[in-house]
Design a protein around this motif. Structure first.
Motif, mmCIF file in Angstrom:
data_model
loop_
_atom_site.group_PDB
_atom_site.id
_atom_site.type_symbol
_atom_site.label_atom_id
_atom_site.label_comp_id
_atom_site.label_asym_id
_atom_site.label_seq_id
_atom_site.Cartn_x
_atom_site.Cartn_y
_atom_site.Cartn_z
ATOM 1 N N ASN A 67 12.428 9.387 -0.273
ATOM 2 C CA ASN A 67 11.392 8.570 0.297
ATOM 3 C C ASN A 67 10.847 7.686 -0.918
ATOM 4 O O ASN A 67 10.683 6.387 -0.534
ATOM 5 N N PHE A 68 10.876 7.932 -1.998
ATOM 6 C CA PHE A 68 10.260 7.138 -3.240
ATOM 7 C C PHE A 68 11.189 6.177 -3.287
ATOM 8 O O PHE A 68 10.893 4.807 -3.453
ATOM 9 N N ARG A 69 12.541 6.400 -3.314
ATOM 10 C CA ARG A 69 13.434 5.218 -3.367
ATOM 11 C C ARG A 69 13.425 4.205 -2.306
ATOM 12 O O ARG A 69 13.566 3.088 -2.706
ATOM 13 N N CYS A 70 13.309 4.648 -1.105
ATOM 14 C CA CYS A 70 13.101 3.861 0.015
ATOM 15 C C CYS A 70 12.083 2.938 -0.102
ATOM 16 O O CYS A 70 11.974 1.733 0.028
ATOM 17 N N THR A 86 0.895 -1.274 -0.101
ATOM 18 C CA THR A 86 -0.181 -0.068 0.047
ATOM 19 C C THR A 86 0.828 1.154 0.089
ATOM 20 O O THR A 86 0.448 2.259 -0.650
ATOM 21 N N ARG A 87 2.013 1.271 0.600
ATOM 22 C CA ARG A 87 2.761 2.029 0.715
ATOM 23 C C ARG A 87 3.092 2.785 -0.656
ATOM 24 O O ARG A 87 3.275 3.820 -0.935
ATOM 25 N N LEU A 88 3.781 1.777 -1.424
ATOM 26 C CA LEU A 88 4.169 2.035 -2.868
ATOM 27 C C LEU A 88 3.106 2.635 -3.560
ATOM 28 O O LEU A 88 2.933 3.637 -4.534
ATOM 29 N N GLY A 89 1.655 2.296 -3.497
ATOM 30 C CA GLY A 89 0.559 2.570 -3.995
ATOM 31 C C GLY A 89 0.260 3.728 -3.905
ATOM 32 O O GLY A 89 -0.003 4.713 -4.745
ATOM 33 N N HIS A 90 0.436 4.260 -2.410
ATOM 34 C CA HIS A 90 0.156 5.811 -2.246
ATOM 35 C C HIS A 90 1.106 6.581 -3.022
ATOM 36 O O HIS A 90 1.095 7.907 -3.267
ATOM 37 N N GLU A 91 2.550 6.169 -2.955
ATOM 38 C CA GLU A 91 3.519 7.170 -3.623
ATOM 39 C C GLU A 91 3.017 7.178 -5.353
ATOM 40 O O GLU A 91 3.321 8.378 -5.882
ATOM 41 N N TYR A 147 16.713 1.757 -9.080
ATOM 42 C CA TYR A 147 16.458 3.079 -8.826
ATOM 43 C C TYR A 147 17.804 3.902 -8.864
ATOM 44 O O TYR A 147 18.392 4.256 -7.812
ATOM 45 N N SER A 148 18.358 4.011 -10.434
ATOM 46 C CA SER A 148 19.619 4.184 -10.393
ATOM 47 C C SER A 148 19.970 5.710 -10.083
ATOM 48 O O SER A 148 18.725 6.287 -9.715
ATOM 49 N N ASN A 149 21.159 5.976 -10.170
ATOM 50 C CA ASN A 149 21.503 7.584 -9.757
ATOM 51 C C ASN A 149 20.556 8.367 -10.741
ATOM 52 O O ASN A 149 20.112 9.504 -10.336
ATOM 53 N N GLN A 150 20.545 7.981 -11.989
ATOM 54 C CA GLN A 150 19.750 8.690 -12.944
ATOM 55 C C GLN A 150 18.476 8.792 -12.770
ATOM 56 O O GLN A 150 18.097 9.938 -12.780
ATOM 57 N N ASP A 151 17.773 7.720 -12.293
ATOM 58 C CA ASP A 151 16.145 7.923 -11.937
ATOM 59 C C ASP A 151 16.286 9.156 -10.668
ATOM 60 O O ASP A 151 15.514 9.729 -10.631
ATOM 61 N N TYR A 152 17.207 8.687 -10.046
ATOM 62 C CA TYR A 152 17.091 9.793 -8.446
ATOM 63 C C TYR A 152 17.121 10.989 -8.893
ATOM 64 O O TYR A 152 16.602 11.989 -8.473
ATOM 65 N N GLN A 153 18.428 11.264 -9.892
ATOM 66 C CA GLN A 153 18.457 12.738 -10.266
ATOM 67 C C GLN A 153 17.334 13.433 -10.977
ATOM 68 O O GLN A 153 16.951 14.508 -10.390
ATOM 69 N N ARG A 154 16.535 12.694 -11.823
ATOM 70 C CA ARG A 154 15.321 12.979 -12.327
ATOM 71 C C ARG A 154 14.241 13.422 -11.560
ATOM 72 O O ARG A 154 13.931 14.424 -11.471
#
Ligand SMILES: C=C1C[C@]23C[C@@]1(O)CC[C@H]2[C@@]12CC[C@H](O)[C@@](C)(C(=O)O1)[C@H]2[C@@H]3C(=O)O
Ligand code: AKG
Ligand code: FE2
Length: 319
Positions: A116-119, A46-51, A97-104
């Protein structure tokens, strides 16, 4: 539609030791089944669903800044780069969730939201990957393949080329619009195994061997598993990848359908070929030629339309 009355979605209880034969039967007959008693904590789901809901509810201009999906990032309506479209918006990510994903993400939403999303994503992916590995090891046991981690080790490899996807099928605001609009066109998934979870909005359909389409009732507490093309090849055609699609039938007027899919893939350098124990001399010859996952992705997956029969391109049978 009569056929739908006779189809019962195979139900696999993961915690049940006797489920191995049923699991393999479902993979042989349909390439598809539903998993219950899966031990993935509901709060992780559910947490990922909320994100995801939070992300897709953002203004379009913000979401577009995390695109285009080349191949990772936010995409809207266009699927892949060969002309496929659907009534869907999505986010395609690497599973680490690579650094590229994270940077975007962080440049669009700020560091805290990106972190938070990464976690939340990491927690989800590790639980779902564990479940996918358990399933693949049960398959190996039932097919008497050794070692039993022959498939699962590919997903666990640090270099595993696995993908994660969030799909959102928004409700149509126009009542007169065509019913059963295509959300995501028919296709098979190219990887080894895909694990899907959705909210309680319907739309997913699978194709039976005779070409009939079957609607799969949604269940937000369970997972749905697809056999992918690579598993079909490695089992020399014994397990079948499932053709599936999503119709946007507009039955959830508030948000629409939300799905999250983990696509478990091998490392790019991995050679994919039928396993020797499933190719018995004189009995069942090899149906597919060997290829690396890198070559398959480059020359077949990204070079095809969604509905194309990608396995034909590596088949050793004349057609
Ligand atoms: C049209 C395409 C989108 C896709 C790459 C392709 O060229 C053909 C396969 C498509 C697919 C289907 C399953 C997964 O959703 C996906 C990520 C994958 O690995 O293969 C998508 C690709 C995509 O959306 O990039
Ligand atoms: O969104 C769904 O329910 C399924 C989508 C799908 O099949 C895919 O993304 O490959
Ligand atoms: Fe799919």
């Amino acid at each position: 539609m009569a056929i739908e009355q006779f189809f019962t979605c195979p139900l696999i209880e993961l915690s049940e030791p006797d489920s191995k034969p049923q699991l393999v039967k479902a993979c042989e007959e349909f390439g598809f089944f539903k998993v219950i008693n899966h031990r993935v904590p509901i709060h992780v789901m559910t947490r990922l669903g909320h994100e995801a809901v939070r992300f897709f509810s953002l203004p379009l201009a913000d979401k577009l800044r995390t695109g285009p999906p080349d191949p990772f990032g936010y995409g809207n309506k266009k699927i892949g780069s060969n002309g496929d479209v659907g009534s869907v918006e999505y986010l395609l990510l690497t599973t680490n969730y690579s650094n590229q994903d994270y940077q975007r993400f962080s440049s669009t939403f700020g560091e805290a939201a990106a972190e938070n999303f990464r976690c939340v994503l990491n927690e989800y992916v590790s639980s779902v990957r564990k479940m996918a590995c358990e399933i693949l090891e049960m398959v190996a046991d039932e097919l008497k393949i050794q070692p039993r981690n022959v498939f699962s080790k590919l997903l666990m490899d640090e270099e595993s080329d696995s993908v994660f996807r969030l799909n959102h099928y928004p409700p149509s605001d126009d009542e007169s619009r065509e019913k059963n609009l295509i959300g995501f066109g028919e296709h098979t998934d190219p990887q080894i195994i895909s694990v899907l979870r959705s909210n309680n909005t319907s739309g997913l359909q699978i194709s039976l061997r005779d070409g009939k389409w079957i609607s799969i009732p949604p269940d937000e507490t369970s997972f749905f598993v697809n056999v992918g093309d690579s598993l079909q090849v490695m089992t020399n055609g014994r397990l079948k990848s499932v053709r599936h699609r999503v119709v946007a039938n507009n039955n959830n007027k508030s948000f629409g359908r939300l799905s999250m899919i983990y696509f478990g893939g091998p490392p790019l350098s991995e050679k994919i070929a039928p396993l020797p124990s499933l190719v018995k001399a004189g009995e069942s010859e090899s149906l597919y030629r060997e290829f690396t996952w890198f070559d398959f992705k480059k020359s077949v997956v990204y070079n095809s339309r969604l509905a194309d029969d990608r396995l034909r391109r590596v088949s050793l049978r004349q057609s």
